[in-house]
Design a protein around this motif. Structure first.
Motif, PDB file in Angstrom:
ATOM      1  N   THR A  16       8.437  76.358  85.996  1.00 57.87           N
ATOM      2  CA  THR A  16       8.993  76.298  84.878  1.00 57.87           C
ATOM      3  C   THR A  16       9.801  74.924  84.670  1.00 57.87           C
ATOM      4  OG1 THR A  16       9.012  78.538  84.546  1.00 57.87           O
ATOM      5  CG2 THR A  16      10.618  77.312  82.899  1.00 57.87           C
ATOM      6  N   VAL A  17       9.813  74.251  83.843  1.00 58.22           N
ATOM      7  CA  VAL A  17      10.665  72.788  83.467  1.00 58.22           C
ATOM      8  C   VAL A  17      11.127  72.892  82.074  1.00 58.22           C
ATOM      9  CG1 VAL A  17       9.695  71.571  85.390  1.00 58.22           C
ATOM     10  CG2 VAL A  17       8.812  71.464  83.125  1.00 58.22           C
ATOM     11  N   THR A  18      12.152  72.267  81.785  1.00 54.74           N
ATOM     12  CA  THR A  18      12.618  72.157  80.363  1.00 54.74           C
ATOM     13  C   THR A  18      12.717  70.502  80.129  1.00 54.74           C
ATOM     14  OG1 THR A  18      14.038  73.887  80.751  1.00 54.74           O
ATOM     15  CG2 THR A  18      14.550  72.210  79.121  1.00 54.74           C
ATOM     16  N   ILE A  19      12.056  70.194  79.279  1.00 55.12           N
ATOM     17  CA  ILE A  19      11.888  68.944  78.488  1.00 55.12           C
ATOM     18  C   ILE A  19      12.994  68.767  77.498  1.00 55.12           C
ATOM     19  CG2 ILE A  19      10.670  66.887  77.669  1.00 55.12           C
ATOM     20  CD1 ILE A  19       8.229  68.131  78.764  1.00 55.12           C
ATOM     21  N   GLU A  20      14.013  68.101  77.766  1.00 57.96           N
ATOM     22  CA  GLU A  20      15.199  67.947  77.007  1.00 57.96           C
ATOM     23  C   GLU A  20      14.758  67.247  75.352  1.00 57.96           C
ATOM     24  OE1 GLU A  20      18.121  68.887  77.726  1.00 57.96           O
ATOM     25  OE2 GLU A  20      17.717  69.458  79.471  1.00 57.96           O
ATOM     26  N   SER A  22      16.036  65.538  73.412  1.00 58.97           N
ATOM     27  CA  SER A  22      16.476  63.910  73.258  1.00 58.97           C
ATOM     28  C   SER A  22      15.287  63.068  73.778  1.00 58.97           C
ATOM     29  CB  SER A  22      17.800  63.720  74.174  1.00 58.97           C
ATOM     30  OG  SER A  22      17.669  63.860  75.439  1.00 58.97           O
ATOM     31  N   VAL A  23      14.387  63.539  74.425  1.00 57.37           N
ATOM     32  CA  VAL A  23      13.102  62.692  74.837  1.00 57.37           C
ATOM     33  C   VAL A  23      12.361  62.296  73.709  1.00 57.37           C
ATOM     34  CG1 VAL A  23      11.092  62.738  76.243  1.00 57.37           C
ATOM     35  CG2 VAL A  23      12.887  63.891  77.159  1.00 57.37           C
ATOM     36  N   GLN A  24      12.169  60.942  73.523  1.00 56.30           N
ATOM     37  CA  GLN A  24      11.428  60.614  72.486  1.00 56.30           C
ATOM     38  C   GLN A  24       9.969  60.505  72.930  1.00 56.30           C
ATOM     39  OE1 GLN A  24      13.029  58.785  69.819  1.00 56.30           O
ATOM     40  NE2 GLN A  24      14.868  59.699  70.901  1.00 56.30           N
ATOM     41  N   ALA A  25       9.329  60.840  71.530  1.00 60.56           N
ATOM     42  CA  ALA A  25       7.750  60.742  71.743  1.00 60.56           C
ATOM     43  C   ALA A  25       7.010  59.584  72.311  1.00 60.56           C
ATOM     44  CB  ALA A  25       7.378  60.763  70.093  1.00 60.56           C
ATOM     45  N   ASP A  26       5.938  60.271  73.069  1.00 62.97           N
ATOM     46  CA  ASP A  26       5.523  59.321  74.037  1.00 62.97           C
ATOM     47  C   ASP A  26       6.212  58.778  75.188  1.00 62.97           C
ATOM     48  OD1 ASP A  26       3.056  59.315  72.401  1.00 62.97           O
ATOM     49  OD2 ASP A  26       4.093  57.880  70.930  1.00 62.97           O
ATOM     50  N   ASN A  27       7.081  59.298  75.506  1.00 64.82           N
ATOM     51  CA  ASN A  27       7.813  59.010  76.677  1.00 64.82           C
ATOM     52  C   ASN A  27       7.201  59.749  77.871  1.00 64.82           C
ATOM     53  OD1 ASN A  27       9.796  57.528  75.558  1.00 64.82           O
ATOM     54  ND2 ASN A  27      11.641  58.428  76.285  1.00 64.82           N
ATOM     55  N   ASP A  28       7.120  58.959  79.036  1.00 66.68           N
ATOM     56  CA  ASP A  28       6.437  59.675  80.254  1.00 66.68           C
ATOM     57  C   ASP A  28       7.490  60.823  80.928  1.00 66.68           C
ATOM     58  OD1 ASP A  28       5.402  60.016  82.332  1.00 66.68           O
ATOM     59  OD2 ASP A  28       5.216  58.199  83.362  1.00 66.68           O
ATOM     60  N   VAL A  29       7.242  61.914  80.858  1.00 69.67           N
ATOM     61  CA  VAL A  29       7.655  63.133  81.393  1.00 69.67           C
ATOM     62  C   VAL A  29       7.250  63.671  82.828  1.00 69.67           C
ATOM     63  CG1 VAL A  29       8.945  63.795  78.958  1.00 69.67           C
ATOM     64  CG2 VAL A  29       6.549  64.716  79.792  1.00 69.67           C
ATOM     65  N   THR A  30       6.511  62.955  83.539  1.00 69.65           N
ATOM     66  CA  THR A  30       5.492  63.326  84.656  1.00 69.65           C
ATOM     67  C   THR A  30       6.633  63.785  85.660  1.00 69.65           C
ATOM     68  OG1 THR A  30       3.850  61.587  84.170  1.00 69.65           O
ATOM     69  CG2 THR A  30       3.845  62.508  86.414  1.00 69.65           C
ATOM     70  N   ALA A  31       7.739  62.910  85.888  1.00 70.54           N
ATOM     71  CA  ALA A  31       8.756  63.322  86.869  1.00 70.54           C
ATOM     72  C   ALA A  31       9.375  64.559  86.720  1.00 70.54           C
ATOM     73  CB  ALA A  31       9.666  62.311  87.009  1.00 70.54           C
ATOM     74  N   ALA A  48      -0.901  65.278  92.954  1.00 75.38           N
ATOM     75  CA  ALA A  48      -0.571  66.307  92.008  1.00 75.38           C
ATOM     76  C   ALA A  48      -1.104  65.792  90.550  1.00 75.38           C
ATOM     77  CB  ALA A  48       0.659  66.637  92.259  1.00 75.38           C
ATOM     78  N   LYS A  49      -1.808  66.457  89.921  1.00 74.68           N
ATOM     79  CA  LYS A  49      -2.091  66.051  88.806  1.00 74.68           C
ATOM     80  C   LYS A  49      -1.750  67.244  87.490  1.00 74.68           C
ATOM     81  CE  LYS A  49      -6.243  64.180  87.837  1.00 74.68           C
ATOM     82  NZ  LYS A  49      -7.745  64.037  87.527  1.00 74.68           N
ATOM     83  N   VAL A  50      -1.046  66.755  86.571  1.00 76.49           N
ATOM     84  CA  VAL A  50      -0.323  67.542  85.604  1.00 76.49           C
ATOM     85  C   VAL A  50      -1.469  67.492  84.411  1.00 76.49           C
ATOM     86  CG1 VAL A  50       1.401  68.103  83.980  1.00 76.49           C
ATOM     87  CG2 VAL A  50       1.705  67.514  86.294  1.00 76.49           C
ATOM     88  N   VAL A  51      -1.879  68.447  83.822  1.00 74.20           N
ATOM     89  CA  VAL A  51      -2.596  68.271  82.558  1.00 74.20           C
ATOM     90  C   VAL A  51      -2.073  69.380  81.427  1.00 74.20           C
ATOM     91  CG1 VAL A  51      -5.145  68.548  81.697  1.00 74.20           C
ATOM     92  CG2 VAL A  51      -4.635  68.053  83.985  1.00 74.20           C
ATOM     93  N   ALA A  52      -2.146  68.705  80.332  1.00 73.09           N
ATOM     94  CA  ALA A  52      -1.710  69.553  78.924  1.00 73.09           C
ATOM     95  C   ALA A  52      -3.160  69.773  78.375  1.00 73.09           C
ATOM     96  CB  ALA A  52      -0.532  68.969  78.125  1.00 73.09           C
TER      97      ALA A  52
END
Length: 60
Positions: A16-20, A22-31, A48-52
Motif C-alpha cells: 500500500t502506498v499513498t500518492i500525495e 499535490s502530485v501534478q497530473a502526468d508526473n512519474d510516481v514510479t518511485a 519490477a514492473k508496475v501496471v495500472a
C-alpha cells in the motif's frame, strides 16, 4: 528466471502506498508506487514492473 526468486522479491515491496494530492497530473510516481519496504534491498537482477489497469477508479 527462477519463480522462487521472483516470488521472494515480491514480498520486498510495499503493498500500500499513498500518492500525495499535490502530485501534478502526468508526473512519474514510479518511485512511490514501486517502493521497497524499509530494511529490504532490491535484487538488481530482477526488474519490477508496475501496471495500472485502464478504466479502474482509485478512491482517494
Amino acid at each position: 528466471m527462477d519463480e522462487a526468486l521472483v516470488n521472494a522479491e515480491v514480498y520486498k515491496y510495499e503493498t500500500t502506498v499513498t500518492i500525495e494530492k499535490s502530485v501534478q497530473a502526468d508526473n512519474d510516481v514510479t518511485a512511490t508506487v514501486a517502493a521497497v519496504k524499509s530494511g529490504q534491498t532490491k535484487d538488481t537482477n530482477i526488474t519490477a514492473k508496475v501496471v495500472a489497469k485502464e478504466g479502474v477508479t482509485y478512491n482517494i
